[in-house]
Design an enzyme around this catalytic site. Sequence first.
Site, PDB file in Angstrom:
ATOM      1  N   TYR A   1      28.446  47.668  34.870  1.00 42.57           N
ATOM      2  CA  TYR A   1      29.020  46.751  35.879  1.00 42.57           C
ATOM      3  C   TYR A   1      28.019  45.645  36.221  1.00 42.57           C
ATOM      4  O   TYR A   1      28.390  44.463  36.297  1.00 42.57           O
ATOM      5  CB  TYR A   1      29.372  47.570  37.123  1.00 42.57           C
ATOM      6  CG  TYR A   1      29.740  46.768  38.346  1.00 42.57           C
ATOM      7  CD1 TYR A   1      31.037  46.295  38.529  1.00 42.57           C
ATOM      8  CD2 TYR A   1      28.795  46.486  39.344  1.00 42.57           C
ATOM      9  CE1 TYR A   1      31.380  45.569  39.662  1.00 42.57           C
ATOM     10  CE2 TYR A   1      29.130  45.760  40.476  1.00 42.57           C
ATOM     11  CZ  TYR A   1      30.417  45.298  40.631  1.00 42.57           C
ATOM     12  OH  TYR A   1      30.749  44.584  41.761  1.00 42.57           O
TER      13      TYR A   1
ATOM     14  N   SER B   1      28.137  39.791  41.939  1.00 40.69           N
ATOM     15  CA  SER B   1      27.664  40.910  42.761  1.00 40.69           C
ATOM     16  C   SER B   1      26.143  40.853  42.827  1.00 40.69           C
ATOM     17  O   SER B   1      25.486  40.405  41.871  1.00 40.69           O
ATOM     18  CB  SER B   1      28.069  42.241  42.125  1.00 40.69           C
ATOM     19  OG  SER B   1      27.410  43.317  42.778  1.00 40.69           O
TER      20      SER B   1
HETATM   21  P1  NAP Z   1      38.900  46.401  45.665  1.00 38.21           P
HETATM   22  O1  NAP Z   1      39.016  46.566  47.149  1.00 38.21           O
HETATM   23  O2  NAP Z   1      38.791  47.602  44.798  1.00 38.21           O
HETATM   24  O3  NAP Z   1      40.147  45.490  45.181  1.00 38.21           O
HETATM   25  C1  NAP Z   1      40.240  45.203  43.826  1.00 38.21           C
HETATM   26  C2  NAP Z   1      41.309  44.161  43.609  1.00 38.21           C
HETATM   27  O4  NAP Z   1      41.300  43.795  42.230  1.00 38.21           O
HETATM   28  C3  NAP Z   1      42.710  44.677  43.899  1.00 38.21           C
HETATM   29  O5  NAP Z   1      43.460  43.586  44.398  1.00 38.21           O
HETATM   30  C4  NAP Z   1      43.199  45.115  42.532  1.00 38.21           C
HETATM   31  O6  NAP Z   1      44.626  45.104  42.381  1.00 38.21           O
HETATM   32  C5  NAP Z   1      42.571  44.054  41.660  1.00 38.21           C
HETATM   33  N1  NAP Z   1      42.392  44.452  40.260  1.00 38.21           N
HETATM   34  C6  NAP Z   1      41.746  45.541  39.776  1.00 38.21           C
HETATM   35  N2  NAP Z   1      41.809  45.557  38.430  1.00 38.21           N
HETATM   36  C7  NAP Z   1      42.530  44.464  38.071  1.00 38.21           C
HETATM   37  C8  NAP Z   1      42.973  43.946  36.841  1.00 38.21           C
HETATM   38  N3  NAP Z   1      42.699  44.562  35.679  1.00 38.21           N
HETATM   39  N4  NAP Z   1      43.711  42.804  36.850  1.00 38.21           N
HETATM   40  C9  NAP Z   1      44.018  42.182  38.011  1.00 38.21           C
HETATM   41  N5  NAP Z   1      43.628  42.620  39.216  1.00 38.21           N
HETATM   42  C10 NAP Z   1      42.901  43.745  39.233  1.00 38.21           C
HETATM   43  O7  NAP Z   1      37.653  45.486  45.292  1.00 38.21           O
HETATM   44  P2  NAP Z   1      36.703  44.537  46.197  1.00 38.21           P
HETATM   45  O8  NAP Z   1      35.627  45.357  46.751  1.00 38.21           O
HETATM   46  O9  NAP Z   1      37.511  43.659  47.078  1.00 38.21           O
HETATM   47  O10 NAP Z   1      36.053  43.662  45.026  1.00 38.21           O
HETATM   48  C11 NAP Z   1      36.467  42.356  44.711  1.00 38.21           C
HETATM   49  C12 NAP Z   1      35.384  41.725  43.849  1.00 38.21           C
HETATM   50  O11 NAP Z   1      34.156  41.739  44.571  1.00 38.21           O
HETATM   51  C13 NAP Z   1      35.124  42.477  42.542  1.00 38.21           C
HETATM   52  O12 NAP Z   1      34.884  41.556  41.503  1.00 38.21           O
HETATM   53  C14 NAP Z   1      33.851  43.274  42.849  1.00 38.21           C
HETATM   54  O13 NAP Z   1      33.119  43.548  41.693  1.00 38.21           O
HETATM   55  C15 NAP Z   1      33.143  42.312  43.768  1.00 38.21           C
HETATM   56  N6  NAP Z   1      32.126  42.949  44.614  1.00 38.21           N
HETATM   57  C16 NAP Z   1      32.486  43.850  45.582  1.00 38.21           C
HETATM   58  C17 NAP Z   1      31.488  44.451  46.359  1.00 38.21           C
HETATM   59  C18 NAP Z   1      31.795  45.438  47.454  1.00 38.21           C
HETATM   60  O14 NAP Z   1      30.842  46.059  47.987  1.00 38.21           O
HETATM   61  N7  NAP Z   1      33.045  45.664  47.818  1.00 38.21           N
HETATM   62  C19 NAP Z   1      30.148  44.111  46.140  1.00 38.21           C
HETATM   63  C20 NAP Z   1      29.828  43.196  45.151  1.00 38.21           C
HETATM   64  C21 NAP Z   1      30.826  42.617  44.401  1.00 38.21           C
HETATM   65  P3  NAP Z   1      45.556  46.375  42.822  1.00 38.21           P
HETATM   66  O15 NAP Z   1      45.664  46.289  44.328  1.00 38.21           O
HETATM   67  O16 NAP Z   1      46.838  46.144  42.123  1.00 38.21           O
HETATM   68  O17 NAP Z   1      44.813  47.601  42.361  1.00 38.21           O
END
Ligand code: NAP
Length: 248
Positions: A157, A143
């Site tokens: 985080y 991130s």
């Molecule tokens: P999201 O929409 O909240 O989706 C999270 C995903 O992770 C879901 O598929 C969820 O499964 C799964 N998950 C959560 N806890 C888990 C666990 N303990 N074991 C296995 N799977 C788990 O998140 P996102 O925004 O796509 O983020 C994905 C990655 O990108 C993360 O690492 C996040 O830190 C990073 N990121 C995101 C952003 C942003 O702005 N969105 C920015 C920087 C970095 P369920 O569907 O079963 O809940």
Amino acid sequence: MSKVILITGGSRGIGRSAAVLAGARGWSVGVNYASNAAAADATVAAVQAAGGKAIAIACDVADEAAIIAMFDATERAFGKIDGVVNNAGIVAPGSMLADMDIARMKRIFDINVLGAYLCAREAARRMSTSRGGRGGSLVNVSSAAARLGGPGEYVDYAGSKGAIDTLTLGLAKELGREGVRVNAIRPGLIETDIHASGGKPDRAQVLGVQTPIGRPGTADEVGESIVWLLSDASSYVTGAIVDVTGGR
Ligand code: NAP
């Protein structure tokens, strides 16, 4: 060449986009999820509709035995793994460090750091050529918070993502001669459910306008970078940390 890919947190958001884009290349995808089976099933159907193969695999990446079983299930379904996306990650509601309790911080570090390190370990064991693998690509989802620090919101985080950057730098050097490339993506403000889980559903829209590009990013814009790093088109890229942040 058709590839076998495992994506942690593949059911929603960035992981889902990467899964569908991998399916569009005809690849086979293990779609991991934690608890939302309906979302995982919908992603599997979308990967198949795009032209790939997919299975849904429940696994909390805080559970070592479940991680090993998840890698086994992917190999049973599709054969040897060619690529892993270390994408599962969580945030907690915005808070100053002074107000955080240990349960919150442990959960963040168990999932975002230990979970990612254990998945990276399994990827190394299974893809390294000296261990019987056929080489491959590991993509760690970090991130921009790793370099911004997350002040006032989530320095826990942010620190967990700093560990992902460091893992990427070290493991790329360990596995360079093993046919395994290791890279990271650092997304910025991307429109997914993660902001609602941190208590601010409109966070990406509100802050996204302040980026040089002037808007938040989409999950597909991150997914494209992930799939490029998985693909042979990035064959000389390893140890790289790629910002996908609209210039933030
Ligand atoms: P999201 O929409 O909240 O989706 C999270 C995903 O992770 C879901 O598929 C969820 O499964 C799964 N998950 C959560 N806890 C888990 C666990 N303990 N074991 C296995 N799977 C788990 O998140 P996102 O925004 O796509 O983020 C994905 C990655 O990108 C993360 O690492 C996040 O830190 C990073 N990121 C995101 C952003 C942003 O702005 N969105 C920015 C920087 C970095 P369920 O569907 O079963 O809940």
